[in-house]
Design a protein around this motif. Structure first.
Motif, PDB file in Angstrom:
ATOM      1  N   LYS A   7       0.870  -1.193   0.000  1.00 30.35           N
ATOM      2  CA  LYS A   7       0.000   0.000   0.000  1.00 30.35           C
ATOM      3  C   LYS A   7       0.897   1.229   0.000  1.00 30.35           C
ATOM      4  CE  LYS A   7      -3.712  -0.316   2.663  1.00 30.35           C
ATOM      5  NZ  LYS A   7      -4.926  -0.718   1.940  1.00 30.35           N
ATOM      6  N   VAL A   9       1.828   5.137  -0.211  1.00 30.20           N
ATOM      7  CA  VAL A   9       1.274   6.449   0.105  1.00 30.20           C
ATOM      8  C   VAL A   9       2.375   7.491  -0.088  1.00 30.20           C
ATOM      9  CG1 VAL A   9       0.305   7.948   1.873  1.00 30.20           C
ATOM     10  CG2 VAL A   9      -0.412   5.559   1.763  1.00 30.20           C
ATOM     11  N   TYR A  10       2.091   8.506  -0.923  1.00 26.91           N
ATOM     12  CA  TYR A  10       3.021   9.620  -1.102  1.00 26.91           C
ATOM     13  C   TYR A  10       2.577  10.784  -0.231  1.00 26.91           C
ATOM     14  CZ  TYR A  10       5.153  13.776  -3.083  1.00 26.91           C
ATOM     15  OH  TYR A  10       5.811  14.966  -3.227  1.00 26.91           O
ATOM     16  N   CYS A  11       3.505  11.356   0.528  1.00 29.35           N
ATOM     17  CA  CYS A  11       3.203  12.483   1.420  1.00 29.35           C
ATOM     18  C   CYS A  11       4.248  13.575   1.217  1.00 29.35           C
ATOM     19  CB  CYS A  11       3.237  12.055   2.890  1.00 29.35           C
ATOM     20  SG  CYS A  11       2.304  10.561   3.278  1.00 29.35           S
ATOM     21  N   THR A  27      -3.013  11.677   9.460  1.00 27.76           N
ATOM     22  CA  THR A  27      -3.173  11.853   8.015  1.00 27.76           C
ATOM     23  C   THR A  27      -2.671  10.641   7.252  1.00 27.76           C
ATOM     24  OG1 THR A  27      -2.898  14.247   8.296  1.00 27.76           O
ATOM     25  CG2 THR A  27      -2.700  13.375   6.065  1.00 27.76           C
ATOM     26  N   ILE A  28      -1.543  10.087   7.673  1.00 24.28           N
ATOM     27  CA  ILE A  28      -1.027   8.894   6.999  1.00 24.28           C
ATOM     28  C   ILE A  28      -1.998   7.722   7.180  1.00 24.28           C
ATOM     29  CG2 ILE A  28       0.785   7.127   7.081  1.00 24.28           C
ATOM     30  CD1 ILE A  28       2.790   9.408   7.580  1.00 24.28           C
ATOM     31  N   ARG A  31      -4.878   8.233   4.871  1.00 31.05           N
ATOM     32  CA  ARG A  31      -4.503   7.953   3.479  1.00 31.05           C
ATOM     33  C   ARG A  31      -4.457   6.450   3.209  1.00 31.05           C
ATOM     34  NH1 ARG A  31      -1.201  11.623   0.974  1.00 31.05           N
ATOM     35  NH2 ARG A  31      -1.446  10.207  -0.820  1.00 31.05           N
ATOM     36  N   LEU A  32      -4.192   5.678   4.244  1.00 26.03           N
ATOM     37  CA  LEU A  32      -4.156   4.215   4.122  1.00 26.03           C
ATOM     38  C   LEU A  32      -5.532   3.583   4.317  1.00 26.03           C
ATOM     39  CD1 LEU A  32      -0.875   3.520   6.116  1.00 26.03           C
ATOM     40  CD2 LEU A  32      -1.238   2.954   3.700  1.00 26.03           C
ATOM     41  N   ALA A  66       2.683  -1.303   4.355  1.00 24.33           N
ATOM     42  CA  ALA A  66       2.623   0.125   4.034  1.00 24.33           C
ATOM     43  C   ALA A  66       3.994   0.594   3.558  1.00 24.33           C
ATOM     44  CB  ALA A  66       2.194   0.924   5.257  1.00 24.33           C
ATOM     45  N   LEU A  68       5.596   4.050   2.823  1.00 27.06           N
ATOM     46  CA  LEU A  68       5.355   5.483   2.981  1.00 27.06           C
ATOM     47  C   LEU A  68       6.467   6.273   2.299  1.00 27.06           C
ATOM     48  CD1 LEU A  68       4.276   5.516   6.735  1.00 27.06           C
ATOM     49  CD2 LEU A  68       2.898   5.075   4.693  1.00 27.06           C
TER      50      LEU A  68
END
Length: 244
Positions: A7, A9-11, A27-28, A31-32, A66, A68
């Motif tokens: 999974k 996730v770009y932050c 927030t992370i 997003r997941l 995850a 990240l």
């Protein structure tokens, strides 16, 4: 592990949502698609981190992971009241378990950021440092095409991008960002090129003098045509038109 089980996730940590410990964790998780309300402002910093990493690790129990991707990671070092030694030490201990992954991007190496921030955590020494290299011509064109799919550059904007095309990923991103920002300012190409040079100089101070003269740059029509052609090819591949 099968990529489908990862999974991603770009932050961008310049986003204010990530600039507090509560915001970073919640927030992370959101997003997941996870329980972001498990992070409460009244919890201690240690409790927030425990809940955050326990939830990330729960993905591994379902044979997922995850990944990240944390851009502008230096932002965490600018806020020691939110992200101090305890933050980095806890994440280091959990990352070593291999149940979730951090990929960080920053202007300076993590070791320098750690020393500048006067932190003692050995967080940096579990990462493999990779210097950002240049795109190939095709990769650069594909990057522009992906950006274009989101913002729909005008023909004039594409010609400007082709005139100042860069193979370095960060400079290419700055170029696209400046062109997009100019939709509000409506500067002519000369003024936009000067603004672009200043933006480059802010990120690459050792080459600021070179970028100051960017507005005087001359580019051949053939070179502009080459980049416009590559961007079109990449766009057609992304949209599926290239398969017909």
């Amino acid at each position: 592990m099968d990529d489908k089980r990862c999974k991603f996730v770009y932050c961008s940590l310049q986003d204010a949502h990530y600039q507090s410990l509560t915001g970073f964790c919640a927030t992370i998780l959101r997003r997941l698609g996870m329980e972001d309300d498990a992070i409460q402002s009244g919890q201690s910093a240690a409790d927030k981190l425990i809940v955050f990493t326990d939830l990330l690790e729960s993905l591994a129990d379902r044979d997922e992971r995850a990944i990240l991707c944390l851009d502008e990671f230096e932002e965490t070092f600018k806020r020691p009241a939110e992200f101090g030694n305890g933050f980095f030490e806890h994440l280091r201990s959990q990352l070593e378990l291999g149940k979730f992954v951090f990929v960080t991007a920053s202007r300076d190496p993590l070791q320098k950021l750690k020393l500048d921030g006067k932190l003692t955590s050995p967080f940096d020494n579990i990462f493999t440092k990779v210097e950002l290299g240049e795109f190939t011509d095709e990769e650069a064109a594909e990057f522009i095409a992906h950006y274009d799919a989101q913002v729909q550059f005008t023909d004039a904007e594409k010609r400007f991008i082709a005139s100042y095309f860069e193979l370095h990923p960060l400079r290419l991103r700055i170029l696209c960002d400046q062109v997009l920002t100019n939709r509000r300012r409506q500067w002519d190409n000369w003024a936009l090129a000067e603004s672009l040079g200043k933006a480059y100089g802010d990120f690459f101070p050792d080459r600021a003098d070179e970028y100051t003269a960017l507005a005087k740059r001359t580019v051949s029509v053939d070179n502009i045509g080459k980049w416009l052609g590559l961007i079109k090819q990449a766009r057609d591949l992304i949209t599926g038109k290239g398969d017909k």
